[in-house]
Design an enzyme around this catalytic site. Structure first.
Site, mmCIF file in Angstrom:
data_model
loop_
_atom_site.group_PDB
_atom_site.id
_atom_site.type_symbol
_atom_site.label_atom_id
_atom_site.label_comp_id
_atom_site.label_asym_id
_atom_site.label_seq_id
_atom_site.Cartn_x
_atom_site.Cartn_y
_atom_site.Cartn_z
ATOM 1 N N GLY A 50 0.495 -1.272 -0.026
ATOM 2 C CA GLY A 50 -0.292 -0.153 -0.007
ATOM 3 C C GLY A 50 1.474 1.193 -0.046
ATOM 4 N N CYS A 51 2.185 0.827 0.131
ATOM 5 C CA CYS A 51 2.806 2.347 0.236
ATOM 6 C C CYS A 51 3.280 2.093 -0.839
ATOM 7 C CB CYS A 51 4.624 2.489 0.855
ATOM 8 S SG CYS A 51 4.087 1.992 2.614
ATOM 9 N N GLN A 52 3.589 3.382 -1.636
ATOM 10 C CA GLN A 52 4.088 3.488 -3.346
ATOM 11 C C GLN A 52 5.437 3.518 -2.583
ATOM 12 O OE1 GLN A 52 3.865 8.312 -4.493
ATOM 13 N NE2 GLN A 52 4.110 7.717 -6.221
#
Length: 140
Positions: A50-52
């Site tokens: 979910g982290c870029q």
């Protein structure tokens, strides 16, 4: 120092800066002091989904408290995870699970991040609480 006291300290620190460019610079400096994850834990299953950017997070239980180490390939993200580790590391699992991380809103962090980074921030908090919940379950 309790989770609440750490949050108050961070809010005080960020209140010293007049604009967000200065706060970003401070965040980048904080990232330089993140407790780095051991290279052997920098594996795909340690990456926060979910982290870029790529963020590796590891948790360990030490004397009934959870300690976190991390790393990221992005300097702002590394600063963000550094703040979260500062607040939540070396705390009891139940305290981490129940922590209301109000400092994030009080320093204006969430509103000054891109939507993808804000989602990443939430994913980091969720993962840290998940690890704490797992350690809490082991202790019960």
């Amino acid at each position: 120092m309790s989770i609440e006291e750490k949050q108050i300290e961070i809010v005080d620190e960020f209140s010293m800066f007049e604009d967000w460019m200065q706060k970003y610079d401070y965040l980048i400096d904080l990232g330089k002091s993140v407790p780095l994850i051991d290279e052997r834990y920098k594996t795909p299953d340690q990456v926060i989904k979910g982290c870029q950017s790529q963020v590796w997070l590891n948790a360990a239980s030490n004397g009934g408290k959870v300690t976190f180490t991390a790393d990221s390939d992005a300097i702002i993200t590394k600063g963000i995870i550094s703040l979260l580790i500062r607040v939540l590391s070396n705390e009891k699992p139940e305290d981490i699970v129940n922590a209301d991380l109000h400092f994030i809103d009080e320093i204006g962090l969430k509103e000054h991040l891109s939507p993808t980074r804000a989602n990443g921030l939430l994913a980091m908090v969720k993962q840290m609480k998940f690890y704490a919940l797992a350690y809490q379950s082991k202790n019960d």
